[in-house]
Design a protein around this motif. Structure first.
Motif, PDB file in Angstrom:
ATOM      1  N   HIS A  99      65.372 -13.979  29.429  1.00  0.00           N
ATOM      2  CA  HIS A  99      65.215 -14.792  28.219  1.00  0.00           C
ATOM      3  C   HIS A  99      66.357 -15.794  28.110  1.00  0.00           C
ATOM      4  N   HIS A 114      69.038 -14.925  31.085  1.00  0.00           N
ATOM      5  CA  HIS A 114      69.710 -13.663  31.421  1.00  0.00           C
ATOM      6  C   HIS A 114      68.810 -12.503  31.032  1.00  0.00           C
ATOM      7  N   ASP A 152      69.319  -8.553  29.341  1.00  0.00           N
ATOM      8  CA  ASP A 152      70.376  -7.816  28.644  1.00  0.00           C
ATOM      9  C   ASP A 152      70.766  -6.598  29.476  1.00  0.00           C
TER      10      ASP A 152
END
Ligand SMILES: O=C(O)CCC(=O)C(=O)O
Ligand SMILES: [Fe+2]
Length: 355
Positions: A282, A225, A227
């Motif tokens: 990440h 994903h 952030d």
């Protein structure tokens, strides 16, 4: 079984990650990463190291250039010189570990309500096809203070709240300093990013806990994903690694440096910097041996603020990549539910090929 699965929350997962890891159960199918999308687990961190930046030196041109280069390539760096003592960082880790080690019924006093994001629990389930994370977490709004829901802040350990309060204040001033430095590194006015966050910017704390897992080859602690934040400051476990970032299509391990805080760009800074700073993909891998924990602090603009690429970062050679947006958090959640990539939906379509 599968045909009985409903999209309604909590019903879809018969056993919690906590229970399964304690029993040493094989992870059920909902946790398995499908196809061959797990990616190579080769450790490429020697080839592409994560930069280390001393944030107390950001008045120097040399350190500022390191910052610009880190954020426009790997989108993250290990921050040292942030002024937080090793013993304080250990204390933050300790209160988190203490809470997660409490009996399940104690932790359930702070349980996340269905369709809420705050509180203690597992993944929020939005689709039958969703691959679930092998983790549990405690999510709390920490800023602005008026948004705090103190009944969700653990009473045990007794110094949880004061520790989180101190961590919040210190991380906030570090983030403000970083946002000013990021602007300076691009030859912008100091407030170019910070002012877009507004005086009532939001900060959320997420305490992540990853139990042991018998199938680290198939199960992730957190799936890939980016952030949604402006920027994220992450306190990693002191010893146990697990975080990986995607660079040049390779998953790179982020080493643990006990005294460092990992800083990464989130989607909203990618928008404000017109794509120069990278909100990097990440994930967290699991392991069979050790529990891992982390504390992530996410900072984002006031939801009612309209944010957008800083004007002077757009010109003919670098056209404006994103439209102005408000409430990116809401856009992001909607996209997550629909399996879309939020940043793509706020991108300005490239019409140059059709002329
Ligand atoms: O646990 C970690 O190292 C990272 C967690 C993370 O990516 C997140 O909470 O958004
Ligand atoms: Fe993340």
């Amino acid at each position: 079984m599968a045909s009985n699965l409903k999209v309604s929350e909590e019903k879809s997962v018969p056993k919690s990650v906590q229970e399964m890891s304690m029993n040493g159960d094989e992870p059920p199918s909902q946790y398995l990463v499908k196809g061959n999308s797990f990616g190579s687990v080769m450790d490429s961190s020697i080839l592409i190291p994560i930069p280390i930046i001393d944030v107390s030196l950001l008045s120097s041109e040399c350190e500022l250039e390191k910052l610009r280069s880190a954020l426009s390539s790997v989108g993250c760096f290990q921050a040292i010189g942030h002024g937080m003592s090793d013993s304080f960082l250990d204390k933050v880790r300790e209160v988190a570990k203490h809470f997660f080690a409490l009996p399940e019924e104690e932790k359930q006093k702070y349980a996340r309500a269905v369709n809420e994001s705050e509180g203690y629990g597992n993944d929020r389930i939005v689709s039958e096809k969703q691959v679930l994370d092998w983790s549990y977490r405690l999510t709390l709004h920490v800023l602005p203070k008026a948004k705090r829901r103190l009944f969700l802040w653990p009473k045990d350990p007794s110094d949880f709240s004061e520790t989180l309060e101190e961590f919040t204040t210190t991380v906030k001033s570090m983030m403000d300093h970083l946002l000013r430095s990021m602007a300076r590194s691009l030859n912008l006015e100091e407030g170019s990013f910070l002012d877009q966050f507004g005086g009532q910017s939001l900060m959320m704390a997420r305490f992540n806990f990853y139990p042991r897992c018998s199938r680290p080859d198939l199960v992730l602690g957190v799936k890939p994903h980016t952030d949604r934040s402006g920027i994220t400051v992450l306190l990693q476990d002191k010893e146990v690694e697990g975080l990986q970032v995607l660079v040049d299509d390779k998953w790179i391990n982020v080493p643990t440096i006990p005294e460092a805080l990992l800083v990464n760009i989130g989607d909203q800074m990618q928008i404000m910097s017109n794509g120069i700073f990278k909100s990097i993909l990440h994930r967290v891998v699991t392991n069979t041996e050790n529990l891992r924990m982390s504390v992530a602090m996410f900072n984002e603009p006031e939801p009612e603020n309209e944010i957008g690429p800083v004007e002077s970062l757009t010109d003919e050679t670098r056209p404006r990549l994103y439209r102005n947006v408000k409430n990116y958090g809401v856009i992001n959640y909607k996209c997550y539910q629909e399996g879309k990539i939020a940043l793509e939906t706020v991108k300005i379509a490239d019409t140059s090929h059709h002329k």
